[in-house]
Design an enzyme around this catalytic site. Structure first.
Site, short mmCIF file in Angstrom:
data_model
loop_
_atom_site.label_atom_id
_atom_site.label_comp_id
_atom_site.label_asym_id
_atom_site.label_seq_id
_atom_site.Cartn_x
_atom_site.Cartn_y
_atom_site.Cartn_z
CE LYS A 53 46.36 42.61 47.66
NZ LYS A 53 45.96 42.88 49.06
CD GLN A 97 43.19 41.83 51.16
OE1 GLN A 97 44.33 41.60 50.75
NE2 GLN A 97 42.53 42.91 50.81
CG ASP A 120 50.01 44.74 53.28
OD1 ASP A 120 49.85 45.19 52.14
OD2 ASP A 120 49.26 43.91 53.81
N1 GUN Z 1 42.82 45.87 52.38
C1 GUN Z 1 42.69 46.91 51.52
N2 GUN Z 1 43.90 47.26 51.04
C2 GUN Z 1 44.80 46.43 51.60
C3 GUN Z 1 46.22 46.30 51.47
O1 GUN Z 1 46.91 47.04 50.76
N3 GUN Z 1 46.77 45.30 52.19
C4 GUN Z 1 46.04 44.48 52.99
N4 GUN Z 1 46.67 43.55 53.68
N5 GUN Z 1 44.74 44.58 53.14
C5 GUN Z 1 44.13 45.54 52.43
#
Ligand code: GUN
Length: 286
Positions: A53, A97, A120
């Site tokens: 990311k 995350q 998100d």
């Molecule tokens: N863990 C797995 N997918 C995601 C996501 O799209 N965002 C976040 N914050 N954690 C994740």
């Protein structure tokens, strides 16, 4: 029939390129979109996602900060970090995350993120806006899947869509977006009595269960569009989805591969959400 492969890498690159151009324009006006990614602990898969990311942000010209915190951080300390980011004018998007270590209440952490920085789309306010048809931030994975379906020209109005998996991150928001596009949506979960009977009805089948290759070709309707959200590491080191690609691709009309399908789209849509959060903060969009 051998299915067409839906190339998420290609489409995500086109979206990221467009984001980079919009970011460049914003920068000439003195605004650099900024994303903060909070990683608690050292889960290997999460570490890879977070690194990807940050790298994607950098490549598209966004400012990004990765905040790495010890696995044993207290909830109070983590909430303070989130509040600090809420108040930081250089940061337009905040992502914590998931999963978090068990002693931390993920729902409480997410609710502490300012809703207008919740790129998100997990905050209850954003979930509620999506459910009522006025989305602010769409969760990145389902949003990316909608972009894939759109670019493939998949007709959703009146289609039977079946979503396998009912998580807050993928399954539930996916169902809302498909419903908003006019599909008739079924959400299956681990208690669904006769899963193959459900999946065989699907014109569009989205699978997000975290169970490697659980959907086999005999569970797919001939000609269906199959979207595989899973990323599973097998004991032999291979990456595989939640769909058994070899058999499903003989039945489907189009299918996403793993890797190179949904995964890259999630990151592209995170960049879109962060860019749009920055534009909104400057009053450049509603
Ligand atoms: N863990 C797995 N997918 C995601 C996501 O799209 N965002 C976040 N914050 N954690 C994740």
């Amino acid at each position: 029939m051998t299915a067409r492969i839906i190339d998420g890498k290609l489409l995500s690159n086109a979206i990221k390129e467009e984001v980079a151009q919009r970011v460049a324009t914003l920068k000439t006006n003195g605004l650099t979109p900024g994303l903060a990614v909070v990683l608690v602990g050292e889960d290997p898969a999460s570490s890879v996602y977070v690194r990807n990311k940050a790298a994607a942000c950098e490549k598209a010209g966004l400012h990004s900060e990765v905040i790495r915190l010890q696995a044993d951080i207290t909830e109070t300390a983590l909430l303070d970090v989130v509040r600090g980011l809420n108040a930081n004018p250089r940061i337009h998007g905040i992502l914590v995350q998931l999963p978090l270590p068990a002693h931390l209440d993920a729902a409480k952490v997410i609710e502490t993120i300012a809703a207008d920085k919740d790129v998100d789309g997990f905050h209850i306010s954003n979930a509620g806006l999506l459910m009522t048809g006025q989305p602010l931030f769409r969760p990145c994975t389902p949003y990316g899947i909608m972009k894939m379906l759109e670019s493939e020209g998949v007709a959703l109005r009146g289609a039977e869509a079946v979503v396998v998996g009912a998580s807050n991150i993928v399954g539930k928001p996916m169902a809302m977006l498909l419903l908003a596009a006019g599909a008739t949506v079924t959400i299956c979960n681990s208690k669904t009595r006769d899963l193959p009977a459900q999946t065989r009805r699907a014109d569009v089948l989205v699978v997000a269960t975290g169970r490697p290759e659980m959907i086999t070709g005999d569970m797919v309707k001939p000609g269906a569009v199959v979207i595989d959200v899973g990323i599973n590491r097998l004991p032999d080191g291979r990456l595989t989805g939640d769909v058994e690609f070899a058999s499903a691709s003989q039945v489907a009309s189009a299918i996403t591969p793993v890797p190179g399908g949904v995964g890259p789209m999630t990151i592209a849509m995170l960049l879109v959400n962060t860019l749009e959060a920055a534009e909104r903060s400057a009053g450049l969009r509603v």
